[in-house]
Design a protein around this motif. Sequence first.
Motif, short mmCIF file in Angstrom:
data_model
loop_
_atom_site.label_atom_id
_atom_site.label_comp_id
_atom_site.label_asym_id
_atom_site.label_seq_id
_atom_site.Cartn_x
_atom_site.Cartn_y
_atom_site.Cartn_z
N ALA A 51 59.57 29.15 27.67
CA ALA A 51 58.28 29.27 26.99
C ALA A 51 57.13 29.14 27.99
N LEU A 52 57.28 28.25 28.96
CA LEU A 52 56.24 28.05 29.96
C LEU A 52 56.07 29.29 30.84
N LEU A 53 57.17 29.89 31.25
CA LEU A 53 57.11 31.10 32.07
C LEU A 53 56.55 32.28 31.28
N ASP A 54 56.93 32.38 30.01
CA ASP A 54 56.37 33.44 29.17
C ASP A 54 54.88 33.24 28.97
N PHE A 55 54.47 32.00 28.78
CA PHE A 55 53.05 31.70 28.59
C PHE A 55 52.25 31.98 29.86
N GLN A 56 52.85 31.70 31.01
CA GLN A 56 52.20 32.00 32.29
C GLN A 56 51.89 33.49 32.36
N LYS A 57 52.87 34.30 32.00
CA LYS A 57 52.68 35.75 32.01
C LYS A 57 51.57 36.15 31.03
N GLU A 58 51.53 35.52 29.88
CA GLU A 58 50.50 35.83 28.88
C GLU A 58 49.11 35.48 29.40
N VAL A 59 48.97 34.34 30.06
CA VAL A 59 47.67 33.94 30.63
C VAL A 59 47.24 34.96 31.69
N ILE A 60 48.14 35.31 32.58
CA ILE A 60 47.83 36.26 33.65
C ILE A 60 47.43 37.62 33.06
N ASN A 61 48.20 38.09 32.09
CA ASN A 61 47.88 39.38 31.47
C ASN A 61 46.55 39.34 30.74
N THR A 62 46.25 38.21 30.09
CA THR A 62 44.99 38.07 29.36
C THR A 62 43.81 38.16 30.31
N VAL A 63 43.90 37.47 31.43
CA VAL A 63 42.80 37.49 32.40
C VAL A 63 42.70 38.86 33.06
N ASN A 64 43.83 39.39 33.52
CA ASN A 64 43.82 40.67 34.24
C ASN A 64 43.41 41.85 33.35
N ALA A 65 43.50 41.70 32.06
CA ALA A 65 43.12 42.79 31.15
C ALA A 65 41.64 43.13 31.26
N ASN A 66 40.79 42.16 31.65
CA ASN A 66 39.35 42.40 31.64
C ASN A 66 38.60 41.98 32.90
N ASP A 67 39.28 41.47 33.90
CA ASP A 67 38.53 40.92 35.04
C ASP A 67 38.25 41.91 36.17
N SER A 68 38.71 43.13 36.06
CA SER A 68 38.54 44.08 37.17
C SER A 68 37.07 44.38 37.47
N ALA A 69 36.20 44.34 36.47
CA ALA A 69 34.77 44.61 36.70
C ALA A 69 34.15 43.56 37.63
N ILE A 70 34.67 42.34 37.58
CA ILE A 70 34.17 41.28 38.45
C ILE A 70 34.47 41.62 39.91
N TYR A 71 35.71 42.04 40.18
CA TYR A 71 36.11 42.37 41.54
C TYR A 71 35.44 43.65 42.03
N THR A 72 35.21 44.57 41.12
CA THR A 72 34.50 45.80 41.48
C THR A 72 33.08 45.47 41.94
N PHE A 73 32.40 44.59 41.19
CA PHE A 73 31.04 44.18 41.55
C PHE A 73 31.04 43.47 42.90
N GLU A 74 31.95 42.53 43.09
CA GLU A 74 32.00 41.76 44.34
C GLU A 74 32.27 42.66 45.54
N SER A 75 33.17 43.61 45.40
CA SER A 75 33.46 44.48 46.54
C SER A 75 32.34 45.50 46.77
N ALA A 76 31.69 45.95 45.73
CA ALA A 76 30.59 46.93 45.89
C ALA A 76 29.41 46.32 46.62
N LYS A 77 29.05 45.10 46.29
CA LYS A 77 27.88 44.49 46.95
C LYS A 77 28.18 44.08 48.40
N ALA A 78 29.46 43.99 48.75
CA ALA A 78 29.84 43.61 50.11
C ALA A 78 30.01 44.81 51.04
#
Length: 183
Positions: A51-78
């Motif tokens: 259950a812990l390993l499955d939940f880890q995957k769920e947390v990672i997938n939840t964050v990665n589903a929407n965080d790409s715009a943050i990294y795009t902004f950070e790399s664009a300004k650099a």
Amino acid sequence: MKKLMLPFFLLSMSLFIAACSSDEGSTEEKETNTEATEESAKSDEMEMKSALLDFQKEVINTVNANDSAIYTFESAKAKEEDKPSAEEIAKLKTEAETAAKTVAEDVQGLEVPAGLDSKKEEIQGALDDLAKSYETRAANLSDEANAEYTESDEQFASFEEKMAAVYEEAGLTKPSFSADIVD
């Protein structure tokens, strides 16, 4: 009198034998109960790990589903070459802010699975830190190329530490969420 002693002796022996075999049965019964308890504990431990390993995957997938715009902004300004215009940076910043808020909301919406009920408080505390990390990042996005997000990074580190403790208590190697949550 001798005739009475023989049946009395046989009755005593029968009772003695019955008592001895009863003790053996209860010892075997205790061993069986102990083995069943140990097997149940091992099964519960395996279910928790799974259950812990499955939940880890769920947390990672939840964050990665929407965080790409943050990294795009950070790399664009650099970027040194082909640097986006100020308007494009402002647009990317707005998208990154929205993404960070969405990630925080999605993390807050995660349900700790029933298999992890014994660690629910610790896990929920860690998830709260993760959500705060993204909320803080959204509130403090900077146009500076080398901006530091110390408060957000500390909250993320707190999330990782709390989750590491849960993993170690379960007999698992602590994960590196930061390595898995980067696009």
